[in-house]
Design an enzyme around this catalytic site. Structure first.
Site, PDB file in Angstrom:
ATOM      1  N   LYS A   1       0.841  -1.203   0.000  1.00 56.76           N
ATOM      2  CA  LYS A   1       0.000   0.000   0.000  1.00 56.76           C
ATOM      3  C   LYS A   1       0.876   1.253   0.000  1.00 56.76           C
ATOM      4  CE  LYS A   1      -3.852  -2.272   2.282  1.00 56.76           C
ATOM      5  NZ  LYS A   1      -4.493  -2.547   3.583  1.00 56.76           N
TER       6      LYS A   1
ATOM      7  N   HIS B   1       0.619  -7.652  17.469  1.00 53.85           N
ATOM      8  CA  HIS B   1      -0.458  -8.629  17.371  1.00 53.85           C
ATOM      9  C   HIS B   1      -1.142  -8.886  18.694  1.00 53.85           C
ATOM     10  CE1 HIS B   1       2.663 -11.519  18.561  1.00 53.85           C
ATOM     11  NE2 HIS B   1       3.371 -11.075  17.547  1.00 53.85           N
TER      12      HIS B   1
END
Ligand SMILES: NC(=O)C1=CN([C@@H]2O[C@H](COP(=O)(O)OP(=O)(O)OC[C@H]3O[C@@H](n4cnc5c(N)ncnc54)[C@H](OP(=O)(O)O)[C@@H]3O)[C@@H](O)[C@H]2O)[C@@H](O)CC1
Ligand SMILES: Nc1ncnc2c1ncn2[C@@H]1O[C@H](COP(=O)(O)OP(=O)(O)O)[C@@H](O)[C@H]1O
Ligand SMILES: [K+]
Ligand SMILES: [Mg+2]
Length: 670
Positions: free
Chosen positions: A68, A118
């Site tokens: 991206k 995470h």
């Protein structure tokens, strides 16, 4: 301006972020193990992660985040072109290789920093760096025309099925193979489907695969989509000749449903109703139309249509290469065709995708490079006129110009019935940028014209009773060479002529001596620079009007293609001039064999006088020095682009021909 004197490009942030559910990666690894690891991760990453799912998941997110930030998406850069490894203190660093490194260089990417985290079932990564902005558009830069050739992108060509097969043969001769091309094609379909759905985990995808290579592409796509975590099933209404591709799917336990095992279509309906996405890989460029509604493929399409129409959340549809039911060459549409959300087409777009009614039956078109050798593309005659091409070929408008720089246009007309025509053409010529427009009209009309366009100068010409009838024109041209150009419709429409500085000797006796009383003599070319017939005046029926209500356009028998002569307007060679065949998706053709197609169909243009404005616009570009083929392409594109830009304001009706001329600068400035 050379590169070393160019000012540094301003810089801006390059940012990318991505999050993924950790169990998704766990599932894929459980199913595909090393195959998945080796496809996505570098050997060093595999060694570093040692199979730890959170480490692998967070790297997956990180790679997407980097894509991206690079602004490429997953098609532009390979997974293994991006590597995330810690330095000695454990801080993760991004390494770019191959296409990733190339892209970073292009955008002058610097200082890419990554942060990863995470939770129990979520892994997330964010990257930020600094990149160069696209070059600033200063007013001077905007005025400056980009240099015509070196570095110019090749034009977008359009192919017939036969031409596509020749290109495929060229790719194979250059070292590729049919299987390799199919792998590229199927991979692209899978990637586009992924992007369309956003995520694959838990998504149900039904691939409708036909018996030929189009079906083969569908099988390859099915394999990838399954490997990437989607729930995939394949329906083969007519079986498939390539057993090995079917076996690859059987080995993964992807359900393969055969049409013959589903005589009442119940299984198909159930799968369709549950699907998030249906991939139409039934027929591509090998299809024979019309489709038989009672055939297995016909019934599969009818079932898809019914589910799309009747379901609260209908599945999205991706068509492989061409929607099944679209004639690749004529744009004719079979009544069974299901309009897809997207068509992923290989090599080059097919002509039929830019021909009504087919142009309304393809959804968004994504063209995929499957490795056709660039040199082979030169043999393709038809190109699409694009905004990029138009920007690159608009005549230069130097700041130190005077009106003499931009040429003169003479508009000749004399009919009291079509008195507006000369004005509209003159207006078009001025709005296109001609320096001086002169109207030559019969004396009794001329007086009335002057106030309507005071910017135009006038010159007298003989009374209209002399306006020659077509047979007389033919007789006269037999004596003195062809008449000057005039728009097709009205017998006394205006005749824009080439500018005084265009090359070519004066014609011996032009039908109306245009320069007789003009202060500066003007010349016409011996052969008309372009002519503008309408489809009705060429062979073949015209195509039915497109429908934009989402329904399949009405059937148009593919054996009587929409406008057979449009691709190669016969007559351009006989006339020895550029031909503009007007209508939805206007075609411009030149005597050498090249042709260009306008991407737009828009009923706002179907209004009296619109063709006269077009004639004037083209003359305006000719006057500025464009060659006839270029002038016609510029004129045709910008004339239609005005209607596209006006649609939000006007809808589908109500634009006047004069408005088209007056709105021209809006589009030529973009
Ligand atoms: N060109 C390229 O570079 C690349 C091309 N690729 C892909 O190949 C596709 C073309 O493949 P293709 O030639 O096998 O033709 P395709 O569209 O699958 O149809 C033929 C099959 O359908 C059948 N059939 C047709 N009409 C029918 C009807 N009405 N009713 C019933 N059956 C009918 C026909 O039957 P037959 O005529 O043999 O009886 C045959 O079995 C192309 O679109 C692209 O997707 C890529 O893989 C890579 C690069
Ligand atoms: N549906 C359509 N889509 C795109 N362009 C169209 C459509 N209908 C007409 N046009 C364009 O409008 C113009 C009409 O020209 P013409 O019939 O000669 O009109 P007139 O003689 O009244 O000036 C042509 O440029 C044609 O391409
Ligand atoms: K298809
Ligand atoms: Mg006309």
């Amino acid at each position: 301006m050379s590169d070393d004197t160019a000012p540094p490009r301003p810089r801006k942030f390059a940012h990318g972020i991505d999050v993924i559910e950790t169990h998704r990666i766990a599932d894929v690894i459980r199913r595909h193990g090393d195959r998945f690891l080796n496809r996505v991760y570098t050997p060093d990453e595999i060694a570093h992660c040692r199979g730890r799912i959170p480490e692998l998941a967070v790297r997956f997110a990180a790679k997407e985040a980097v894509m991206k930030a690079l602004g490429t998406g997953i098609r532009g850069v390979g997974w293994k072109d991006i590597e995330i490894l810690p330095n000695r203190r454990g801080k993760p660093l991004v390494f770019l290789y191959g296409r990733g490194a190339k892209r970073a260089e292009e955008i002058e990417l610097r200082g890419l920093e990554i942060s990863m985290t995470h939770l129990a079932d979520l892994a997330m990564a964010s990257v930020v760096g600094e990149r160069a902005s696209p070059r600033p558009k200063t007013p001077a830069a905007r005025r400056q025309r980009p240099p015509p050739h070196p570095g110019e992108r090749p034009p977008m060509k359009l192919v017939t099925a036969a031409e596509m097969r020749q290109l495929e043969a060229a790719a194979i001769a250059a070292g590729s193979s049919e299987a390799q091309l199919m792998e590229e094609a199927g991979l692209a379909v899978a990637q586009e489907s992924w992007m369309l759905l956003g995520t694959l985990e838990g998504r149900r995808i039904l691939v409708l695969a036909g018996p030929g290579n189009n079906g083969g592409d569908g099988l390859v796509a099915a394999r990838h989509l399954y490997d990437w975590g989607a729930e995939v099933a394949v329906y083969l209404p007519a079986g498939h000749r390539d057993e090995s591709r079917c076996d690859e799917l059987r080995a993964r336990e992807v359900p393969l449903l055969m049409g013959e095992d589903d005589p009442d279509g119940a299984q198909l309906r159930a799968r369709l109703e549950a699907a998030d996405l249906v991939i139409d890989a039934l027929f591509g460029i090998g299809q024979r139309l019309p489709l038989d509604p009672a055939s297995p493929v016909g019934r599969a399409l009818a079932a898809l249509s019914a589910v799309r129409a009747g379901s609260y959340q209908p599945p999205k549809v991706v068509a492989v290469d061409l929607p099944t039911g679209l004639d690749s060459d004529s744009g004719a549409v079979d009544p069974l065709l299901v309009v897809p959300d997207m068509t992923v087409t290989f090599g080059l777009p097919k002509v039929g995708m830019y021909q009504a009614p087919g142009s309304d039956a393809v959804g968004r078109v994504q063209v995929i490079d499957i490795g056709i050798p660039k040199e082979a593309l030169n043999a393709v005659a038809l190109e699409l006129i694009t905004s990029r091409w138009v920007r690159q070929h608009l005549p230069a408008r130097p700041a130190d110009a005077n009106k003499g720089t931009f040429g003169r246009v003479l508009v000749v007309g004399g009919s009291s019935r079509y008195r507006g025509a000369v004005l509209l053409a003159a207006r078009g010529a001025y709005r296109a940028g001609a320096g001086l427009v002169t109207i030559a009209a019969a004396e009794d009309l001329a007086a009335g014209l002057a106030p309507a366009l005071p910017e135009a100068t006038g010159c007298r010409c003989p009374p209209p009773r002399e306006a020659p009838s077509p047979p007389r024109l033919r007789r006269r041209s037999a004596r003195s060479g062809p008449p000057p150009v005039r728009p097709s419709s009205a017998p006394a429409s205006p005749s824009p002529m080439t500018p005084a500085r265009s090359p070519g000797p004066p014609s011996p006796i032009p039908p109306i001596a245009p320069a007789a009383s003009s202060s500066t003599p003007m010349r016409s070319t011996p052969s008309p620079p372009w002519t503008t017939p309408r489809p009705g005046s060429t062979r073949g029926p015209s195509s039915p009007p497109p429908r934009r209500d989402g329904a399949a356009p009405p059937h148009h028998h593919p054996r009587s293609p929409a406008r057979p002569s449009r691709r190669r307007p016969h007559g351009r060679r006989a006339l020895g001039c550029v031909v503009v065949l007007k209508g939805a998706h206007t075609v411009v053709a030149e005597p050498g064999g090249a042709a260009a197609l306008c991407p737009f169909a828009n009923p706002l243009l179907a209004t009296a006088g619109s063709g006269d404005v077009l004639a004037g616009i083209i003359a305006g570009y000719l006057a500025q020095g464009a060659d006839p083929f270029t002038a016609a392409r510029l004129g045709v594109y910008l004339h239609a682009a005005v209607a596209e830009a006006a649609e939000p304001e006007f809808g589908r009706a109500g634009l006047l021909a004069g408005d088209i001329a007056d709105r021209l600068p809006v589009s030529s400035g973009t």
